[in-house]
Motif scaffolding. Sequence first.
Motif, PDB file in Angstrom:
ATOM      1  N   GLU A   1      65.843  42.637  79.036  1.00 48.19           N
ATOM      2  CA  GLU A   1      66.516  41.448  78.480  1.00 48.19           C
ATOM      3  C   GLU A   1      67.920  41.230  79.055  1.00 48.19           C
ATOM      4  OE1 GLU A   1      66.222  38.430  75.127  1.00 48.19           O
ATOM      5  OE2 GLU A   1      64.907  39.396  76.580  1.00 48.19           O
ATOM      6  N   PRO A   2      68.729  42.282  79.288  1.00 49.05           N
ATOM      7  CA  PRO A   2      70.059  42.047  79.865  1.00 49.05           C
ATOM      8  C   PRO A   2      70.009  41.378  81.241  1.00 49.05           C
ATOM      9  CG  PRO A   2      69.951  44.249  78.919  1.00 49.05           C
ATOM     10  CD  PRO A   2      68.551  43.712  78.894  1.00 49.05           C
ATOM     11  N   VAL A   3      68.944  41.605  82.007  1.00 47.43           N
ATOM     12  CA  VAL A   3      68.809  40.936  83.308  1.00 47.43           C
ATOM     13  C   VAL A   3      68.609  39.432  83.095  1.00 47.43           C
ATOM     14  CG1 VAL A   3      67.510  40.807  85.467  1.00 47.43           C
ATOM     15  CG2 VAL A   3      67.830  43.020  84.333  1.00 47.43           C
ATOM     16  N   ASN A   4      67.728  39.077  82.151  1.00 44.78           N
ATOM     17  CA  ASN A   4      67.514  37.663  81.844  1.00 44.78           C
ATOM     18  C   ASN A   4      68.809  37.001  81.380  1.00 44.78           C
ATOM     19  OD1 ASN A   4      64.825  37.355  82.509  1.00 44.78           O
ATOM     20  ND2 ASN A   4      64.056  37.659  80.431  1.00 44.78           N
ATOM     21  N   VAL A   5      69.569  37.696  80.538  1.00 46.13           N
ATOM     22  CA  VAL A   5      70.827  37.140  80.033  1.00 46.13           C
ATOM     23  C   VAL A   5      71.803  36.912  81.186  1.00 46.13           C
ATOM     24  CG1 VAL A   5      72.848  37.599  78.575  1.00 46.13           C
ATOM     25  CG2 VAL A   5      70.551  38.153  77.743  1.00 46.13           C
TER      26      VAL A   5
ATOM     27  N   GLY B   1      55.773  38.038  77.032  1.00 51.05           N
ATOM     28  CA  GLY B   1      56.236  39.347  77.468  1.00 51.05           C
ATOM     29  C   GLY B   1      56.491  40.223  76.264  1.00 51.05           C
ATOM     30  N   VAL B   2      57.657  40.867  76.216  1.00 56.79           N
ATOM     31  CA  VAL B   2      57.951  41.767  75.092  1.00 56.79           C
ATOM     32  C   VAL B   2      58.005  40.990  73.781  1.00 56.79           C
ATOM     33  CG1 VAL B   2      59.227  43.409  76.511  1.00 56.79           C
ATOM     34  CG2 VAL B   2      60.462  41.583  75.344  1.00 56.79           C
ATOM     35  N   GLU B   3      57.771  41.704  72.684  1.00 57.96           N
ATOM     36  CA  GLU B   3      57.654  41.039  71.396  1.00 57.96           C
ATOM     37  C   GLU B   3      58.950  41.003  70.598  1.00 57.96           C
ATOM     38  OE1 GLU B   3      54.365  42.278  69.061  1.00 57.96           O
ATOM     39  OE2 GLU B   3      52.898  41.837  70.621  1.00 57.96           O
ATOM     40  N   GLY B   4      60.014  41.629  71.083  1.00 54.13           N
ATOM     41  CA  GLY B   4      61.262  41.682  70.326  1.00 54.13           C
ATOM     42  C   GLY B   4      61.956  40.331  70.270  1.00 54.13           C
ATOM     43  N   PRO B   5      62.997  40.224  69.441  1.00 51.63           N
ATOM     44  CA  PRO B   5      63.753  38.970  69.353  1.00 51.63           C
ATOM     45  C   PRO B   5      64.465  38.666  70.665  1.00 51.63           C
ATOM     46  CG  PRO B   5      64.858  40.726  68.133  1.00 51.63           C
ATOM     47  CD  PRO B   5      63.533  41.259  68.535  1.00 51.63           C
ATOM     48  N   ILE B   6      64.672  37.396  70.932  1.00 52.21           N
ATOM     49  CA  ILE B   6      65.422  36.979  72.124  1.00 52.21           C
ATOM     50  C   ILE B   6      66.913  37.136  71.840  1.00 52.21           C
ATOM     51  CG2 ILE B   6      66.036  34.980  73.549  1.00 52.21           C
ATOM     52  CD1 ILE B   6      63.203  34.004  73.315  1.00 52.21           C
ATOM     53  N   ASP B   7      67.653  37.656  72.817  1.00 49.87           N
ATOM     54  CA  ASP B   7      69.106  37.765  72.684  1.00 49.87           C
ATOM     55  C   ASP B   7      69.684  36.376  72.396  1.00 49.87           C
ATOM     56  OD1 ASP B   7      71.908  37.802  73.331  1.00 49.87           O
ATOM     57  OD2 ASP B   7      71.602  39.643  74.475  1.00 49.87           O
ATOM     58  N   PRO B   8      70.363  36.191  71.277  1.00 43.64           N
ATOM     59  CA  PRO B   8      70.827  34.849  70.917  1.00 43.64           C
ATOM     60  C   PRO B   8      71.809  34.244  71.913  1.00 43.64           C
ATOM     61  CG  PRO B   8      71.739  36.504  69.417  1.00 43.64           C
ATOM     62  CD  PRO B   8      70.697  37.190  70.243  1.00 43.64           C
ATOM     63  N   THR B   9      72.470  35.092  72.726  1.00 44.85           N
ATOM     64  CA  THR B   9      73.442  34.546  73.685  1.00 44.85           C
ATOM     65  C   THR B   9      72.772  33.786  74.821  1.00 44.85           C
ATOM     66  OG1 THR B   9      73.530  36.566  75.040  1.00 44.85           O
ATOM     67  CG2 THR B   9      75.058  36.428  73.181  1.00 44.85           C
TER      68      THR B   9
ATOM     69  N   LEU C   1      70.198  31.648  74.371  1.00 43.36           N
ATOM     70  CA  LEU C   1      69.612  30.391  73.901  1.00 43.36           C
ATOM     71  C   LEU C   1      70.404  29.150  74.349  1.00 43.36           C
ATOM     72  CD1 LEU C   1      68.393  31.466  70.342  1.00 43.36           C
ATOM     73  CD2 LEU C   1      67.074  31.329  72.460  1.00 43.36           C
ATOM     74  N   PRO C   2      71.748  29.148  74.255  1.00 43.16           N
ATOM     75  CA  PRO C   2      72.478  27.951  74.699  1.00 43.16           C
ATOM     76  C   PRO C   2      72.400  27.693  76.207  1.00 43.16           C
ATOM     77  CG  PRO C   2      73.829  29.320  73.251  1.00 43.16           C
ATOM     78  CD  PRO C   2      72.643  30.139  73.647  1.00 43.16           C
ATOM     79  N   CYS C   3      71.962  28.716  76.967  1.00 40.01           N
ATOM     80  CA  CYS C   3      71.834  28.559  78.426  1.00 40.01           C
ATOM     81  C   CYS C   3      70.524  27.870  78.812  1.00 40.01           C
ATOM     82  CB  CYS C   3      71.874  29.920  79.120  1.00 40.01           C
ATOM     83  SG  CYS C   3      73.383  30.870  78.855  1.00 40.01           S
ATOM     84  N   LEU C   4      69.581  27.736  77.855  1.00 41.48           N
ATOM     85  CA  LEU C   4      68.222  27.325  78.188  1.00 41.48           C
ATOM     86  C   LEU C   4      68.047  25.808  78.153  1.00 41.48           C
ATOM     87  CD1 LEU C   4      66.123  29.986  76.227  1.00 41.48           C
ATOM     88  CD2 LEU C   4      66.947  30.070  78.599  1.00 41.48           C
ATOM     89  N   ALA C   5      67.620  25.253  79.297  1.00 46.79           N
ATOM     90  CA  ALA C   5      67.205  23.849  79.323  1.00 46.79           C
ATOM     91  C   ALA C   5      65.854  23.694  78.633  1.00 46.79           C
ATOM     92  CB  ALA C   5      67.121  23.352  80.760  1.00 46.79           C
ATOM     93  N   LEU C   6      65.018  24.749  78.719  1.00 45.48           N
ATOM     94  CA  LEU C   6      63.680  24.715  78.123  1.00 45.48           C
ATOM     95  C   LEU C   6      63.263  26.124  77.745  1.00 45.48           C
ATOM     96  CD1 LEU C   6      61.035  22.946  77.626  1.00 45.48           C
ATOM     97  CD2 LEU C   6      60.261  23.820  79.825  1.00 45.48           C
TER      98      LEU C   6
ATOM     99  N   LEU D   1      55.997  31.628  69.131  1.00 42.93           N
ATOM    100  CA  LEU D   1      56.886  30.764  68.354  1.00 42.93           C
ATOM    101  C   LEU D   1      57.028  31.290  66.931  1.00 42.93           C
ATOM    102  CD1 LEU D   1      58.530  28.114  68.143  1.00 42.93           C
ATOM    103  CD2 LEU D   1      56.393  26.949  67.561  1.00 42.93           C
ATOM    104  N   ALA D   2      55.901  31.695  66.315  1.00 42.11           N
ATOM    105  CA  ALA D   2      55.935  32.245  64.958  1.00 42.11           C
ATOM    106  C   ALA D   2      56.762  33.537  64.923  1.00 42.11           C
ATOM    107  CB  ALA D   2      54.510  32.509  64.468  1.00 42.11           C
ATOM    108  N   ARG D   3      56.583  34.364  65.954  1.00 42.68           N
ATOM    109  CA  ARG D   3      57.291  35.646  65.997  1.00 42.68           C
ATOM    110  C   ARG D   3      58.800  35.438  66.178  1.00 42.68           C
ATOM    111  NH1 ARG D   3      53.671  38.285  69.542  1.00 42.68           N
ATOM    112  NH2 ARG D   3      55.021  37.778  71.277  1.00 42.68           N
ATOM    113  N   LEU D   4      59.173  34.482  67.009  1.00 40.23           N
ATOM    114  CA  LEU D   4      60.595  34.242  67.296  1.00 40.23           C
ATOM    115  C   LEU D   4      61.328  33.629  66.115  1.00 40.23           C
ATOM    116  CD1 LEU D   4      60.365  32.816  70.937  1.00 40.23           C
ATOM    117  CD2 LEU D   4      61.252  35.047  70.258  1.00 40.23           C
TER     118      LEU D   4
END
Length: 310
Positions: A144-148, A167-175, A177-182, A190-193
């Motif tokens: 996840e830190p690489v994606n961030v 991919g992995v089932e854990g929560p997405i790093d909230p930092t 989210l504001p970077c994402l166009a999509l 979606l239910a898991r997140l």
Amino acid sequence: MLPKPLVVVGSVNADLVLPIERLPKPGETLAAASIETVPGGKGANQAAAAARAGFPTFFVGQFGRDDPNASLLRNALLGCGVDLTHAAEVDGPCGTALILLQAGGENSIIIVGGANQAAWRLSDGVKALIAGAGAVLLQREIPEPVNVEVAKLAAAAGVPVILDAGGVEGPIDPTILPCLALLSPNETELARLTGLPTDTEAQVQAAAEQLMSAGVKSVLVKLGADGSLLLPGPGQPPLRQAAIRAEQVVDTTGAGDCFTATYAVAVLEGKAPAEALRFASAAASICVQRKGAMPSLPARAEVDTLLAKQ
């Protein structure tokens, strides 16, 4: 003038595919008809799908130096037209996925991260590539830190970032989210997140809106045989795309990757969202009618031909 490329940062796996009638019960032994090694991994699948759709595509990922499958994986990506200039080699094995392919095309997957989960270092060349991209496409089979780090680099350069939630089932790093166009999950992801139900279309929309309230600019939910739902942005009406029917579903492995990548290609080519959804639906419809993840990805001409028939 050549378009700015799509840069896919993500995983590459050797997929070990075992065709079985059904999943074994606890303590039960079943026979598989065969075992086959095919190229896969969410990042590699998406890079291959975009390149097969005719768009200039770079793959940034990690191959295991000690793995005899590395050359198979590299050659498969090169054969699809993917640029591997910025891919790396690390010690140890490549990523591996064990895919239990059931009759009817459904699959259950077990992943061993291998090189995908080894330490990453983004070179200056990779950082420059990201900053000059038309878009960056991410998934969740690498740390996840690489994606961030990638998302923040791209967003700072004004480059749209697309994250496939698979991919992995854990929560997405909230930092991130504001970077994402999509952000593109399927209804289970979606239910898991969100912790919200996604059994009905209204529930899917409400859950997607929660992600947008957390900073994501748009959400594209993959609904399998029920098609897809795009929330293009705050205040804009959702767009619903029915699945383009496949004559026979052989293998759903890689279909979601194919859909996300070809949607990204269509948007980069300037197609309107509704047209981009149709393009991605056609590509995924072809994909599920063939075996394997990367081997099933359609060429551009095949997608255009299917769309012309609709």
